[in-house]
Design an enzyme around this catalytic site. Structure first.
Site, short mmCIF file in Angstrom:
data_model
loop_
_atom_site.label_atom_id
_atom_site.label_comp_id
_atom_site.label_asym_id
_atom_site.label_seq_id
_atom_site.Cartn_x
_atom_site.Cartn_y
_atom_site.Cartn_z
N THR A 130 -22.46 10.41 26.12
CA THR A 130 -23.87 10.01 26.05
C THR A 130 -24.75 10.90 26.93
O THR A 130 -24.27 11.49 27.91
CB THR A 130 -24.00 8.55 26.54
OG1 THR A 130 -25.37 8.25 26.78
CG2 THR A 130 -23.26 8.30 27.85
N ASP A 131 -26.03 10.96 26.59
CA ASP A 131 -26.98 11.69 27.44
C ASP A 131 -27.23 10.95 28.76
O ASP A 131 -27.77 11.53 29.71
CB ASP A 131 -28.30 11.93 26.71
CG ASP A 131 -29.03 10.67 26.26
OD1 ASP A 131 -28.47 9.55 26.42
OD2 ASP A 131 -30.16 10.78 25.74
N GLU A 132 -26.80 9.68 28.83
CA GLU A 132 -27.07 8.91 30.05
C GLU A 132 -26.33 9.44 31.26
O GLU A 132 -26.68 9.13 32.40
CB GLU A 132 -26.76 7.42 29.82
CG GLU A 132 -27.57 6.86 28.66
CD GLU A 132 -27.53 5.35 28.55
OE1 GLU A 132 -27.36 4.67 29.57
OE2 GLU A 132 -27.70 4.85 27.42
N TYR A 155 -22.35 1.72 33.23
CA TYR A 155 -21.98 2.32 31.93
C TYR A 155 -21.99 3.84 32.01
O TYR A 155 -20.99 4.51 31.69
CB TYR A 155 -22.94 1.84 30.83
CG TYR A 155 -22.87 2.68 29.57
CD1 TYR A 155 -21.72 2.68 28.77
CD2 TYR A 155 -23.93 3.51 29.18
CE1 TYR A 155 -21.64 3.46 27.63
CE2 TYR A 155 -23.86 4.29 28.04
CZ TYR A 155 -22.71 4.26 27.26
OH TYR A 155 -22.62 5.04 26.13
N LYS A 159 -18.89 6.61 31.75
CA LYS A 159 -18.84 7.68 30.74
C LYS A 159 -18.77 9.04 31.43
O LYS A 159 -18.07 9.95 30.97
CB LYS A 159 -20.05 7.60 29.81
CG LYS A 159 -20.08 6.41 28.86
CD LYS A 159 -18.93 6.37 27.88
CE LYS A 159 -19.02 7.44 26.82
NZ LYS A 159 -17.96 7.26 25.78
N1 LIG Z 1 -24.95 3.75 20.68
C1 LIG Z 1 -25.53 4.82 21.22
O1 LIG Z 1 -26.74 4.99 21.14
C2 LIG Z 1 -24.68 5.86 21.93
C3 LIG Z 1 -25.33 6.96 22.45
C4 LIG Z 1 -24.56 7.95 23.06
C5 LIG Z 1 -23.18 7.84 23.12
N2 LIG Z 1 -22.57 6.74 22.63
C6 LIG Z 1 -21.09 6.68 22.71
O2 LIG Z 1 -20.60 6.61 21.39
C7 LIG Z 1 -19.42 5.82 21.35
C8 LIG Z 1 -19.58 4.71 20.33
O3 LIG Z 1 -20.71 3.92 20.68
P1 LIG Z 1 -21.14 2.69 19.76
O4 LIG Z 1 -22.57 2.44 19.99
O5 LIG Z 1 -20.64 2.87 18.37
O6 LIG Z 1 -20.29 1.52 20.45
P2 LIG Z 1 -19.92 0.07 19.91
O7 LIG Z 1 -19.95 -0.81 21.11
O8 LIG Z 1 -20.72 -0.27 18.70
O9 LIG Z 1 -18.40 0.24 19.41
C9 LIG Z 1 -17.35 0.47 20.29
C10 LIG Z 1 -16.04 0.25 19.54
O10 LIG Z 1 -14.97 0.54 20.45
C11 LIG Z 1 -14.01 -0.50 20.35
N3 LIG Z 1 -13.36 -0.66 21.67
C12 LIG Z 1 -13.93 -1.08 22.82
N4 LIG Z 1 -12.99 -1.15 23.79
C13 LIG Z 1 -11.83 -0.73 23.23
C14 LIG Z 1 -10.51 -0.57 23.73
N5 LIG Z 1 -10.21 -0.88 24.99
N6 LIG Z 1 -9.56 -0.09 22.88
C15 LIG Z 1 -9.85 0.20 21.60
N7 LIG Z 1 -11.08 0.04 21.06
C16 LIG Z 1 -12.05 -0.42 21.88
C17 LIG Z 1 -14.80 -1.75 20.00
O11 LIG Z 1 -13.97 -2.72 19.39
C18 LIG Z 1 -15.85 -1.18 19.05
O12 LIG Z 1 -15.40 -1.18 17.71
C19 LIG Z 1 -19.20 5.31 22.77
O13 LIG Z 1 -18.24 6.13 23.39
C20 LIG Z 1 -20.56 5.46 23.42
O14 LIG Z 1 -20.44 5.67 24.80
C21 LIG Z 1 -23.29 5.75 22.03
#
Ligand SMILES: NC(=O)c1ccc[n+]([C@@H]2O[C@H](COP(=O)([O-])OP(=O)(O)OC[C@H]3O[C@@H](n4cnc5c(N)ncnc54)[C@H](O)[C@@H]3O)[C@@H](O)[C@H]2O)c1
Length: 346
Positions: A130-132, A155, A159
């Site tokens: 993430t950019d965070e 969070y 990350k």
């Molecule tokens: N949503 C955003 O805007 C955003 C922005 C930048 C980066 N990200 C990164 O992208 C990735 C996905 O984000 P998202 O928004 O789809 O998240 P989300 O919370 O919608 O989905 C996360 C998924 O990971 C699974 N999960 C969680 N803990 C787990 C574990 N211990 N073992 C196996 N599976 C597990 C959950 O069941 C879920 O299906 C993350 O790594 C997040 O840090 C998200």
């Protein structure tokens, strides 16, 4: 290519699973099915011979070793994470266990598998971040791949720790890694605890539209399907060991974003009064980062990526999707914590 995708039942992971299968890749979706997961997100590809599912937890090293040995993937796309900043304020431990320890397990399991296979040059471990991790910007400037890390929430700190582990495994063991850091995603299948779906669903229910603080915090919005496309492009063509920032160059204050959503809803589902009348300022998030903005010059110049939609077009598609998929979001509204204000720790 056979890709092991972790977190493929979540918001972004499921978009990657759907796109990877559509592109002809074999996909193993590894997910623990936490509160944030929904297998409906991948129902459109679940019957494909290219798709398989492993219900497993990345904290469970034994399960990971078994999955690597059984499926023998050509690449890993690691998205599984605890992802909600507000929940990280209330319960940081889960973020350390999954995002830090879980990523450590993924790296060690991938390393053992890769070494056992004779260290093939073609293997890739793509870590999605993430950019965070870069902290908070003032009124000007953008995050580049060289921006020093400065995470400020549990969070983003978890990350950042996982990003450091991935780089260390590349330097120390030669594991072939790729990293991407992206801005705020939005789009279909977004879990109804995040800002965009909260606003759409509260508006449809005639409930207040909560804005943290004065609403001046700026985020850089990226349509999830554009992100999925960028991730698969980086996996195929990204330079080994390199990181890429992915952003839509769509900076909006939270207030502007909510006003845009209200305008789209006024158009598509008019109510008695404009939805903007429901906007309500609530207590700010502790440590709320002021501004994020991604400079995507590297991925644009080196890999030719461009976002396909403006934020206005992407939000319109998103609102339409929520209007047409009420069964999906109604089922998730009963999950623990959804619809409650979280992350106002003392
Ligand atoms: N949503 C955003 O805007 C955003 C922005 C930048 C980066 N990200 C990164 O992208 C990735 C996905 O984000 P998202 O928004 O789809 O998240 P989300 O919370 O919608 O989905 C996360 C998924 O990971 C699974 N999960 C969680 N803990 C787990 C574990 N211990 N073992 C196996 N599976 C597990 C959950 O069941 C879920 O299906 C993350 O790594 C997040 O840090 C998200």
């Amino acid at each position: 290519m056979k890709i092991l995708i972790t977190g493929g039942a979540g918001f972004i992971g499921s978009a990657v699973v759907r796109k990877a299968v559509a592109d002809g890749h074999a996909v193993v979706n590894l997910d623990a099915l936490t509160y944030a997961a929904c297998l409906e997100n991948v129902a459109s590809v679940a019957e494909s011979p290219l798709y398989s599912f492993e219900h497993a937890d990345i904290r469970d090293r034994t399960a990971l070793d078994r999955i690597f040995a059984q499926h023998r993937p050509d690449a890993v796309m690691h998205l599984a994470a605890e992802s909600h900043v507000d929940r990280s304020i209330d319960s940081p431990g889960a973020f350390i266990e999954t995002n830090v320890n879980g990523t450590y397990n993924m790296l060690e399991s991938a390393r053992a598998y890769w070494q056992g296979a004779g260290k093939p040059d073609s293997f890739r471990f793509h870590h999605i971040s993430t950019d965070e991790v870069f902290g908070s910007l003032g009124a000007t400037g953008q995050f580049t791949e060289e921006t020093p890390y400065d995470p400020r929430s549990p969070y983003s700190a978890s990350k950042a720790a996982s990003d450091h582990l991935v780089r260390a495994w590349a330097e120390t063991y030669g594991l072939p890694v790729l990293l991407t850091n992206c801005s705020n995603n939005y789009g279909p299948f977004h879990f109804p605890e995040k800002l965009v779906p909260v606003i759409i669903l509260n508006a449809l229910a005639g409930k207040p539209l909560p804005i943290y603080g004065n609403g001046a915090n700026v985020r850089d919005w990226l349509y999830v399907e554009d992100h999925a496309e960028a991730l698969l492009l980086v996996l195929r063509e990204g330079a080994l060991g390199r990181s890429y920032n992915i952003g839509g160059e769509n900076e909006r204050t939270n207030l502007e974003l909510v006003q845009t959503l209200c305008g789209i809803l006024d158009d598509l589902r008019p109510a008695k009064a404009p939805y903007a009348g429901l906007i309500t300022h609530v207590a700010d998030r502790p440590g709320h980062d002021a501004r994020y903005a991604i400079d995507p010059a590297r991925i644009c110049a080196e890999l030719g990526w461009r976002p396909s939609v403006t934020v206005e077009e992407g939000l319109r598609r998103t609102v339409l999707w929520y209007l047409e998929n009420e069964d999906w979001w109604r089922a998730l509204q009963n999950r623990a914590g959804v619809g409650q204000r979280l992350g106002v720790a003392s």
